[in-house]
Write a protein that holds these residues in place. Structure first.
Motif, PDB file in Angstrom:
ATOM      1  N   ASP A 180       0.831  -1.208   0.000  1.00  0.00           N
ATOM      2  CA  ASP A 180       0.000   0.000   0.000  1.00  0.00           C
ATOM      3  C   ASP A 180       0.866   1.259   0.000  1.00  0.00           C
ATOM      4  O   ASP A 180       0.601   2.211  -0.743  1.00  0.00           O
ATOM      5  N   TYR A 181       1.895   1.249   0.844  1.00  0.00           N
ATOM      6  CA  TYR A 181       2.768   2.426   0.944  1.00  0.00           C
ATOM      7  C   TYR A 181       3.576   2.626  -0.344  1.00  0.00           C
ATOM      8  O   TYR A 181       3.744   3.761  -0.806  1.00  0.00           O
ATOM      9  N   VAL A 182       4.070   1.528  -0.908  1.00  0.00           N
ATOM     10  CA  VAL A 182       4.850   1.642  -2.145  1.00  0.00           C
ATOM     11  C   VAL A 182       3.988   2.222  -3.261  1.00  0.00           C
ATOM     12  O   VAL A 182       4.436   3.076  -4.040  1.00  0.00           O
ATOM     13  N   GLY A 183       2.738   1.789  -3.330  1.00  0.00           N
ATOM     14  CA  GLY A 183       1.837   2.323  -4.343  1.00  0.00           C
ATOM     15  C   GLY A 183       1.663   3.835  -4.206  1.00  0.00           C
ATOM     16  O   GLY A 183       1.711   4.572  -5.206  1.00  0.00           O
ATOM     17  N   LYS A 184       1.496   4.312  -2.979  1.00  0.00           N
ATOM     18  CA  LYS A 184       1.337   5.752  -2.742  1.00  0.00           C
ATOM     19  C   LYS A 184       2.617   6.509  -3.093  1.00  0.00           C
ATOM     20  O   LYS A 184       2.564   7.609  -3.657  1.00  0.00           O
ATOM     21  N   LEU A 185       3.757   5.919  -2.769  1.00  0.00           N
ATOM     22  CA  LEU A 185       5.035   6.558  -3.083  1.00  0.00           C
ATOM     23  C   LEU A 185       5.247   6.664  -4.594  1.00  0.00           C
ATOM     24  O   LEU A 185       5.636   7.716  -5.110  1.00  0.00           O
ATOM     25  N   GLN A 186       4.987   5.579  -5.295  1.00  0.00           N
ATOM     26  CA  GLN A 186       5.199   5.586  -6.747  1.00  0.00           C
ATOM     27  C   GLN A 186       4.222   6.527  -7.459  1.00  0.00           C
ATOM     28  O   GLN A 186       4.568   7.137  -8.467  1.00  0.00           O
ATOM     29  N   GLU A 187       3.022   6.670  -6.920  1.00  0.00           N
ATOM     30  CA  GLU A 187       2.064   7.626  -7.489  1.00  0.00           C
ATOM     31  C   GLU A 187       2.591   9.062  -7.410  1.00  0.00           C
ATOM     32  O   GLU A 187       2.243   9.906  -8.240  1.00  0.00           O
ATOM     33  N   LYS A 188       3.432   9.319  -6.399  1.00  0.00           N
ATOM     34  CA  LYS A 188       4.001  10.649  -6.209  1.00  0.00           C
ATOM     35  C   LYS A 188       5.364  10.801  -6.885  1.00  0.00           C
ATOM     36  O   LYS A 188       6.087  11.763  -6.658  1.00  0.00           O
TER      37      LYS A 188
END
Length: 244
Positions: free
Chosen positions: A163-171
């Motif tokens: 979940d966190y990696v997805g949010k990071l990559q979106e940014k």
């Protein structure tokens, strides 16, 4: 002054030695002059100070203080030579917003390793530390002591790494995984403007499902005969490289 280890407050304090009860009460114990001083200076809420009889403290903070006998303090202390001061501290939650530098920890189980990694992330100016499932509790006494107060300086998040990696990559954050499988020497890669570094379990490394999320897989070359580097040391090498 509390003199009996059968006192209800003493029983409640001792329960904070266990992760289950810390999570239930959303509180933890901090022990020793340096760590108590650091947490008082931080934005964490100190609910109560526990002071052994005969120990003098100097604090301008308006914190409820309970004096206890030496026997009682020894019963709640987790250090071999207690200094006679401890604090009950409320766990703190943070609103997550992806930063420029993030350390992600996958199932690291040794308290000394995790504490050292949190301390190094703080020293290297990282924005966050994210702890995945299977990682030792950051409010474990040995972790807290190994951080030397850095636990109170850098936001710690716990949850599903994916979940966190997805949010990071979106940014627009570039994700590096420290692993030997299909990896490049870390010095061969350009350092991204925004990067998250994933490091893994002492024996098994990063879980394959987590490593698969990374944009780059990196490793630290071994020039001698050692089989591998300690995870806390490897994390330090890579974190400072990313900040150089």
């Amino acid at each position: 002054m509390i003199t009996s280890i059968q006192n209800n407050k003493v029983k409640e304090w001792k329960k904070l030695h266990k992760r289950k009860y810390r999570n239930q009460e959303q509180a933890f114990l901090v022990e020793g002059f340096h760590l108590v001083e650091e947490v008082i200076k931080s934005d964490f809420l100190v609910k109560e100070l526990i002071v052994r009889e005969g120990v003098e403290i100097q604090s301008d903070a308006d914190i409820p203080t309970t004096e206890v006998s030496g026997q009682v303090f020894d019963a709640i202390a987790e250090t071999e030579t207690p200094q006679g001061i401890a604090a009950v501290v409320e766990q703190r939650s943070f609103d997550y917003e992806p930063g420029r530098w993030t350390l992600i920890v996958d199932a690291v189980q040794d308290p000394g390793n995790l504490g050292t990694m949190i301390r190094t992330a703080d020293a290297a100016g990282f924005d966050h530390v994210i702890l995945g499932k299977g990682t030792v509790d950051p409010y474990n006494d040995k972790v807290i002591r190994a951080t030397q107060g850095s636990l109170f300086h850098i936001p710690i998040f716990q949850g599903d790494i994916q979940d966190y990696v997805g949010k990071l990559q979106e940014k627009g954050t570039h994700v590096w995984a420290s692993t030997l499988s299909d990896a490049s020497p870390y010095k061969n890669l350009n350092v991204p403007e925004k990067v998250a570094l994933i490091v893994g379990n002492e024996g098994q490394g990063i879980d394959d499902s987590v490593a698969a999320l990374a944009d780059e897989r990196v490793y630290i070359p071994i020039y001698g005969q050692a089989e591998s580097l300690n995870v806390a040391i490897a994390s330090a090498v890579l974190m400072y490289h990313l900040r150089s």
